[in-house]
Design a protein around this motif. Structure first.
Motif, PDB file in Angstrom:
ATOM      1  N   ARG A  10       0.831  -1.209   0.000  1.00 50.06           N
ATOM      2  CA  ARG A  10       0.000   0.000   0.000  1.00 50.06           C
ATOM      3  C   ARG A  10       0.865   1.258   0.000  1.00 50.06           C
ATOM      4  N   ARG A  11       1.937   1.254   0.777  1.00 51.65           N
ATOM      5  CA  ARG A  11       2.818   2.429   0.850  1.00 51.65           C
ATOM      6  C   ARG A  11       3.624   2.612  -0.430  1.00 51.65           C
ATOM      7  N   LYS A  12       4.000   1.546  -1.086  1.00 55.29           N
ATOM      8  CA  LYS A  12       4.878   1.637  -2.260  1.00 55.29           C
ATOM      9  C   LYS A  12       4.111   1.585  -3.581  1.00 55.29           C
ATOM     10  N   GLY A  13       2.791   1.619  -3.527  1.00 55.89           N
ATOM     11  CA  GLY A  13       1.996   1.668  -4.742  1.00 55.89           C
ATOM     12  C   GLY A  13       1.974   0.384  -5.543  1.00 55.89           C
ATOM     13  N   GLY A  14       2.122  -0.757  -4.904  1.00 54.29           N
ATOM     14  CA  GLY A  14       1.994  -2.029  -5.609  1.00 54.29           C
ATOM     15  C   GLY A  14       3.287  -2.674  -6.029  1.00 54.29           C
ATOM     16  N   LYS A  15       4.401  -2.042  -5.777  1.00 53.54           N
ATOM     17  CA  LYS A  15       5.705  -2.628  -6.121  1.00 53.54           C
ATOM     18  C   LYS A  15       6.355  -3.148  -4.852  1.00 53.54           C
ATOM     19  N   TYR A  16       6.882  -4.369  -4.941  1.00 53.58           N
ATOM     20  CA  TYR A  16       7.579  -4.945  -3.810  1.00 53.58           C
ATOM     21  C   TYR A  16       8.570  -5.972  -4.345  1.00 53.58           C
ATOM     22  N   LEU A  17       9.797  -5.820  -3.973  1.00 56.40           N
ATOM     23  CA  LEU A  17      10.860  -6.712  -4.434  1.00 56.40           C
ATOM     24  C   LEU A  17      10.907  -6.803  -5.961  1.00 56.40           C
ATOM     25  N   GLY A  18      10.624  -5.686  -6.622  1.00 48.22           N
ATOM     26  CA  GLY A  18      10.708  -5.634  -8.079  1.00 48.22           C
ATOM     27  C   GLY A  18       9.554  -6.277  -8.819  1.00 48.22           C
ATOM     28  N   MET A  19       8.500  -6.638  -8.113  1.00 49.45           N
ATOM     29  CA  MET A  19       7.354  -7.276  -8.754  1.00 49.45           C
ATOM     30  C   MET A  19       6.102  -6.438  -8.520  1.00 49.45           C
ATOM     31  N   ASP A  20       5.142  -6.597  -9.433  1.00 47.16           N
ATOM     32  CA  ASP A  20       3.832  -5.971  -9.254  1.00 47.16           C
ATOM     33  C   ASP A  20       3.003  -6.892  -8.367  1.00 47.16           C
ATOM     34  N   LEU A  21       2.523  -6.347  -7.270  1.00 48.87           N
ATOM     35  CA  LEU A  21       1.687  -7.130  -6.374  1.00 48.87           C
ATOM     36  C   LEU A  21       0.351  -6.445  -6.163  1.00 48.87           C
ATOM     37  N   LEU A  22      -0.649  -7.262  -5.944  1.00 44.97           N
ATOM     38  CA  LEU A  22      -1.960  -6.765  -5.557  1.00 44.97           C
ATOM     39  C   LEU A  22      -2.294  -7.396  -4.215  1.00 44.97           C
ATOM     40  N   ILE A  23      -3.304  -6.866  -3.593  1.00 48.79           N
ATOM     41  CA  ILE A  23      -3.786  -7.451  -2.349  1.00 48.79           C
ATOM     42  C   ILE A  23      -5.134  -8.083  -2.663  1.00 48.79           C
ATOM     43  N   LEU A  24      -5.172  -9.395  -2.529  1.00 47.33           N
ATOM     44  CA  LEU A  24      -6.388 -10.149  -2.805  1.00 47.33           C
ATOM     45  C   LEU A  24      -7.208 -10.268  -1.525  1.00 47.33           C
ATOM     46  N   HIS A  25      -8.459  -9.852  -1.609  1.00 43.34           N
ATOM     47  CA  HIS A  25      -9.383  -9.972  -0.484  1.00 43.34           C
ATOM     48  C   HIS A  25     -10.250 -11.203  -0.719  1.00 43.34           C
ATOM     49  N   THR A  26     -10.218 -12.124   0.228  1.00 44.46           N
ATOM     50  CA  THR A  26     -11.051 -13.320   0.172  1.00 44.46           C
ATOM     51  C   THR A  26     -11.687 -13.522   1.538  1.00 44.46           C
ATOM     52  N   VAL A  27     -12.471 -14.580   1.636  1.00 44.16           N
ATOM     53  CA  VAL A  27     -13.087 -14.980   2.899  1.00 44.16           C
ATOM     54  C   VAL A  27     -12.663 -16.418   3.149  1.00 44.16           C
ATOM     55  N   GLY A  28     -12.253 -16.714   4.369  1.00 43.80           N
ATOM     56  CA  GLY A  28     -11.838 -18.077   4.711  1.00 43.80           C
ATOM     57  C   GLY A  28     -12.937 -19.079   4.434  1.00 43.80           C
ATOM     58  N   ALA A  73     -14.809 -11.957  -3.547  1.00 47.99           N
ATOM     59  CA  ALA A  73     -13.433 -11.585  -3.877  1.00 47.99           C
ATOM     60  C   ALA A  73     -13.328 -10.125  -4.318  1.00 47.99           C
ATOM     61  N   ALA A  74     -12.196  -9.524  -3.967  1.00 43.63           N
ATOM     62  CA  ALA A  74     -11.888  -8.154  -4.385  1.00 43.63           C
ATOM     63  C   ALA A  74     -10.370  -8.015  -4.443  1.00 43.63           C
ATOM     64  N   VAL A  75      -9.896  -6.995  -5.176  1.00 45.17           N
ATOM     65  CA  VAL A  75      -8.461  -6.731  -5.241  1.00 45.17           C
ATOM     66  C   VAL A  75      -8.184  -5.256  -5.009  1.00 45.17           C
ATOM     67  N   GLU A  76      -7.033  -4.997  -4.415  1.00 48.23           N
ATOM     68  CA  GLU A  76      -6.470  -3.651  -4.318  1.00 48.23           C
ATOM     69  C   GLU A  76      -5.251  -3.641  -5.212  1.00 48.23           C
ATOM     70  N   VAL A  77      -5.200  -2.687  -6.125  1.00 49.64           N
ATOM     71  CA  VAL A  77      -4.060  -2.563  -7.030  1.00 49.64           C
ATOM     72  C   VAL A  77      -3.569  -1.119  -6.974  1.00 49.64           C
ATOM     73  N   HIS A  78      -2.263  -0.950  -6.828  1.00 46.05           N
ATOM     74  CA  HIS A  78      -1.632   0.376  -6.788  1.00 46.05           C
ATOM     75  C   HIS A  78      -2.280   1.292  -5.752  1.00 46.05           C
ATOM     76  N   SER A  79      -2.519   0.749  -4.589  1.00 44.36           N
ATOM     77  CA  SER A  79      -3.047   1.507  -3.447  1.00 44.36           C
ATOM     78  C   SER A  79      -4.443   2.086  -3.678  1.00 44.36           C
ATOM     79  N   SER A  80      -5.160   1.575  -4.649  1.00 43.64           N
ATOM     80  CA  SER A  80      -6.525   2.051  -4.884  1.00 43.64           C
ATOM     81  C   SER A  80      -7.487   1.280  -3.986  1.00 43.64           C
ATOM     82  N   PRO A  81      -8.691   1.793  -3.800  1.00 46.32           N
ATOM     83  CA  PRO A  81      -9.674   1.047  -2.996  1.00 46.32           C
ATOM     84  C   PRO A  81      -9.948  -0.330  -3.614  1.00 46.32           C
ATOM     85  N   ALA A  82     -10.380  -1.256  -2.788  1.00 44.00           N
ATOM     86  CA  ALA A  82     -10.661  -2.615  -3.259  1.00 44.00           C
ATOM     87  C   ALA A  82     -11.765  -2.605  -4.311  1.00 44.00           C
TER      88      ALA A  82
END
Length: 128
Positions: A10-28, A73-82
């Motif tokens: 979230r702080r780095k806008g989706g970049k981490y260790l040189g890769m594009d990452l998103l945050i996947l929202h799921t339910v157990g 399911a939902a995703v957060e990409v580049h610090s945008s809302p889910a």
């Protein structure tokens, strides 16, 4: 660990260790509790492609949760809302085309796949 990595994403806008990452929202699948999982994604005309490698041995928990409750399911990409998404497990030619796109961007996935006896699931996350 996921919470710390999600915070960095979230702080780095989706970049981490040189890769594009998103945050996947799921339910157990059993607990019904909300889950947030940082995962690598790949550009796709219809959404985001994700690979359920799970270290090669088994399907990762996020994938099992996603398939158990796809409507949540939902995703957060580049610090945008889910954004709510609909997962599509790819097979056949669709998977083959997506796989070529993935290994074109990150050849290491081809190496990971060669070391595993199971075919990694590829999922397209499309906006709902």
């Amino acid at each position: 660990m996921n919470a710390r990595t999600a915070g960095k994403i979230r702080r780095k806008g989706g970049k981490y260790l040189g890769m594009d990452l998103l945050i996947l929202h799921t339910v157990g699948r059993r607990s019904g509790e909300p889950r947030e999982t940082p995962i690598t994604w790949f550009a796709d005309d219809a959404g985001w492609l994700v690979v359920a490698s799970g270290g090669g041995k088994r399907d990762p928990d996020w994938y099992v949760n996603l398939m158990a409750h796809p409507e949540q399911a939902a995703v957060e990409v580049h610090s945008s809302p889910a954004v709510p998404v609909r997962p599509h497990h790819l097979a056949g030619d669709d998977r083959a085309q997506a796989w070529q796109r993935i290994i074109g961007q990150q050849p290491r996935y081809a190496k990971y796949q060669q070391k595993s006896a199971r075919e990694y699931p590829v999922v397209r996350l499309a906006r709902r």
